[in-house]
Scaffold this motif. Structure first.
Motif, PDB file in Angstrom:
ATOM      1  N   HIS A  58      59.671  59.047  11.223  1.00 35.22           N
ATOM      2  CA  HIS A  58      59.738  57.831  10.443  1.00 35.22           C
ATOM      3  C   HIS A  58      59.341  58.272   8.913  1.00 35.22           C
ATOM      4  O   HIS A  58      59.957  57.804   8.192  1.00 35.22           O
ATOM      5  N   ARG A  61      62.182  60.273   6.861  1.00 34.20           N
ATOM      6  CA  ARG A  61      63.148  59.546   6.879  1.00 34.20           C
ATOM      7  C   ARG A  61      63.146  58.419   5.893  1.00 34.20           C
ATOM      8  O   ARG A  61      63.898  58.063   5.210  1.00 34.20           O
ATOM      9  N   SER A  62      61.863  57.860   5.907  1.00 31.49           N
ATOM     10  CA  SER A  62      61.632  56.595   4.651  1.00 31.49           C
ATOM     11  C   SER A  62      61.560  57.337   3.631  1.00 31.49           C
ATOM     12  O   SER A  62      62.166  56.708   2.390  1.00 31.49           O
ATOM     13  N   LEU A  65      64.996  57.368   2.420  1.00 37.11           N
ATOM     14  CA  LEU A  65      65.415  56.138   1.906  1.00 37.11           C
ATOM     15  C   LEU A  65      65.044  55.716   0.585  1.00 37.11           C
ATOM     16  O   LEU A  65      65.658  55.314  -0.341  1.00 37.11           O
ATOM     17  N   SER A 111      63.277  48.549   4.058  1.00 38.54           N
ATOM     18  CA  SER A 111      63.821  49.114   5.598  1.00 38.54           C
ATOM     19  C   SER A 111      62.927  50.255   5.684  1.00 38.54           C
ATOM     20  O   SER A 111      62.474  50.623   6.501  1.00 38.54           O
ATOM     21  N   ALA A 112      62.711  51.248   4.564  1.00 38.61           N
ATOM     22  CA  ALA A 112      61.834  52.386   4.665  1.00 38.61           C
ATOM     23  C   ALA A 112      60.154  51.900   5.000  1.00 38.61           C
ATOM     24  O   ALA A 112      59.841  52.802   5.563  1.00 38.61           O
ATOM     25  N   ASP A 113      59.744  50.848   4.761  1.00 36.75           N
ATOM     26  CA  ASP A 113      58.610  50.596   4.598  1.00 36.75           C
ATOM     27  C   ASP A 113      58.024  49.732   5.964  1.00 36.75           C
ATOM     28  O   ASP A 113      56.645  49.612   6.054  1.00 36.75           O
ATOM     29  N   ALA A 157      70.949  51.074   6.307  1.00 32.71           N
ATOM     30  CA  ALA A 157      69.517  51.265   5.797  1.00 32.71           C
ATOM     31  C   ALA A 157      68.511  51.329   7.287  1.00 32.71           C
ATOM     32  O   ALA A 157      67.792  52.098   7.431  1.00 32.71           O
ATOM     33  N   ARG A 161      66.784  54.382   9.121  1.00 24.89           N
ATOM     34  CA  ARG A 161      65.457  54.498   9.192  1.00 24.89           C
ATOM     35  C   ARG A 161      65.087  54.777  10.610  1.00 24.89           C
ATOM     36  O   ARG A 161      64.102  55.301  10.905  1.00 24.89           O
ATOM     37  N   LEU A 457      65.181  46.535  12.677  1.00 32.25           N
ATOM     38  CA  LEU A 457      65.053  47.867  13.109  1.00 32.25           C
ATOM     39  C   LEU A 457      65.149  48.033  14.600  1.00 32.25           C
ATOM     40  O   LEU A 457      65.860  48.987  15.041  1.00 32.25           O
TER      41      LEU A 457
END
Length: 468
Positions: A58, A61-62, A65, A111-113, A157, A161, A457
């Motif tokens: 994660h 990948r974040s 993003l 979406s990253a966070d 996104a 993620r 997600l």
């Protein structure tokens, strides 16, 4: 930083199909028409890239993003101009092309966070069990023409993620916008985690039936969504369907008409009405009916419509001739059915582009086609009611339920009505406001599955329970 012409040079195929500007009829660019063999190659590449992408975890990948969001922001002006020229929405004024491009970077970062930790289900003397969320594999993303960039990012996104790779199939009406966006995103992402395959219905059907695709995300009409669902059945691909809506707004008698008129207008006419969750039928209590109609006309008269590249305009054309004809025919039916046209309803036919004027039609019955069918354009029907029970019944009568809204100065009264409306989201004193933190999805024939937030997600992941 690319210019719009740089993007077009990178994504157009000189021998491809011409894409026309809906405001002028001029050629924006040309697009390669992919074959099912091209789709097979894209799915195979995405499938080969997926294990390494999932293996990053994660946090890494974040980071990617966020880099992708940086790339969008660094090319925001070029993307917005391309979007305006192909889709028609104004570049800068109102909820516009720049707004849509900004939404792309906002959703990537959100979406990253979002935190997504394993959920502890049982932890006592009987044992321990937790549920975690793991990648599905390859996600097929089929997008619409009304918000082509932002809805693509909504699909992409969250999928990226969660460790999936993605194959995007854009609408044949707005492929250049999505090709340009993916070109920019791929400047930041590893190779083959995001692929795009433009093409027509044959390619879309092949994607929804492909044995190498583990989930389909589709945004579009209910009819096409039903076809996607049938196509995906044999392979048991998971689905998220965000389909048509005919969103109702209920105005209670305690409102200040002038105070709500601006928000009512934008709830209905955002993107020239070409929004699934736009306000498409308005029920107004008889005590404030005339005042609300007057206030809406006053706001609408101040909203210039025209070519999106001209800074004065806040509304653009309809994106395609098919949609123009739908709106025009429904307004004519409203007139024949006794509707009183407060504004618009008389398009100029000697100008280029698919411009239909901002139209307000009052005094309609609830069964008039302009009320009962989704117009997806700049024509708002207004229906008078005397009893709130009748308004709730009319709002719930249709077989769709994406969004709805209640307008009132009494919070408790608004909440009471909101809880009785059959919709995936009910807004109070606003309409169509989406937030990357707040899950969004429809009920009835407006689809199923959630996007946005932690629930979004989870919808692009497989659950796995570990028990000991």
């Amino acid at each position: 930083m690319n210019t719009c012409q740089d993007l077009l040079s990178a994504i157009t195929d000189p021998s491809g199909r011409e894409i026309l500007d809906p405001a002028t009829g001029e050629v924006v660019g040309t697009v390669h028409e992919s074959t099912t063999a091209d789709l097979d190659d894209a799915v195979a590449a995405a499938r080969a890239a997926q294990p390494d992408w999932a293996g990053l975890g994660h946090e890494k990948r974040s980071e990617y993003l966020h880099k992708a969001a940086d790339a969008v922001e660094g090319n925001a002006e070029a993307l917005a101009e391309l979007l305006s020229r192909e889709q028609g929405k104004p570049v800068k004024n109102g909820p516009n092309a720049a707004f849509e491009v900004g939404g792309c970077s906002a959703w990537l970062r959100a979406s990253a966070d979002f935190p997504l930790e394993p959920e502890v289900l049982v932890d006592d003397e009987s044992g321990y069990a937790e549920m975690e969320y793991v990648p599905l594999g390859v996600v097929g993303a089929i997008g619409p023409w009304n918000w082509p960039m932002m809805i693509t990012v909504w699909q992409v996104a969250a999928s990226l993620r969660m460790g999936n790779t993605v194959v995007v199939k854009p609408s044949e009406y707005t492929p250049l916008s999505v090709l340009g966006l993916v070109h920019v995103l791929n400047q930041a992402l590893p190779e083959d985690v995001l692929r795009v395959v433009p093409g027509g219905g044959e390619v879309g059907k092949a994607l929804s039936t492909h044995s190498g695709v583990d989930k389909i995300m589709f945004t579009g009409s209910t009819r096409t969504g039903q076809a996607v669902m049938r196509s995906a059945a044999d392979g048991l691909a998971r689905l998220t369907l965000e389909l048509g809506g005919n969103d109702a707004g209920v105005v209670l008698p305690d409102v200040d008409p002038r105070a709500i008129a601006g928000d009512l207008f934008w709830g209905a006419f955002i993107n020239t009405g070409q929004t699934c969750a736009a306000l498409k039928r308005l029920y107004v209590h008889e005590d404030v009916y005339d005042a609300v109609c007057e206030a809406l006309v006053g706001v609408a008269q101040q909203m210039p419509m025209g070519n999106g590249l001209e800074e004065k305009n806040v509304l653009g054309p309809l994106q395609n001739k098919q949609q123009y004809d739908i709106v025009a025919n429904l307004v004519e039916e409203a007139k024949r059915g006794g509707g009183r046209v407060l504004l618009g309803g008389d398009p100029e036919t000697d100008q280029p582009g698919y411009f239909y004027p901002t139209t307000l039609v009052a005094d309609l019955s609830d069964d008039n086609p302009l009320v009962a069918e989704e117009q997806f354009g700049p024509a708002l029907p207004i229906v008078k009611y005397s009893d709130v029970e009748d308004a709730i019944r009319m709002a719930n009568a249709l077989d769709v339920g994406l969004g709805a809204s209640v307008w009132s100065s009494d919070r408790d009264a608004a909440m009471d009505v909101a809880r009785r409306l059959e919709a995936g989201t009910v807004w109070i004193n606003k309409h169509g406001a989406v937030d990357p933190r707040i899950p969004f999805g429809g009920v009835k024939k407006s689809g199923f599955g959630l996007e946005f937030g932690v629930e979004g997600l989870k919808s692009v992941a497989a659950s796995r329970v570990i028990s000991r």
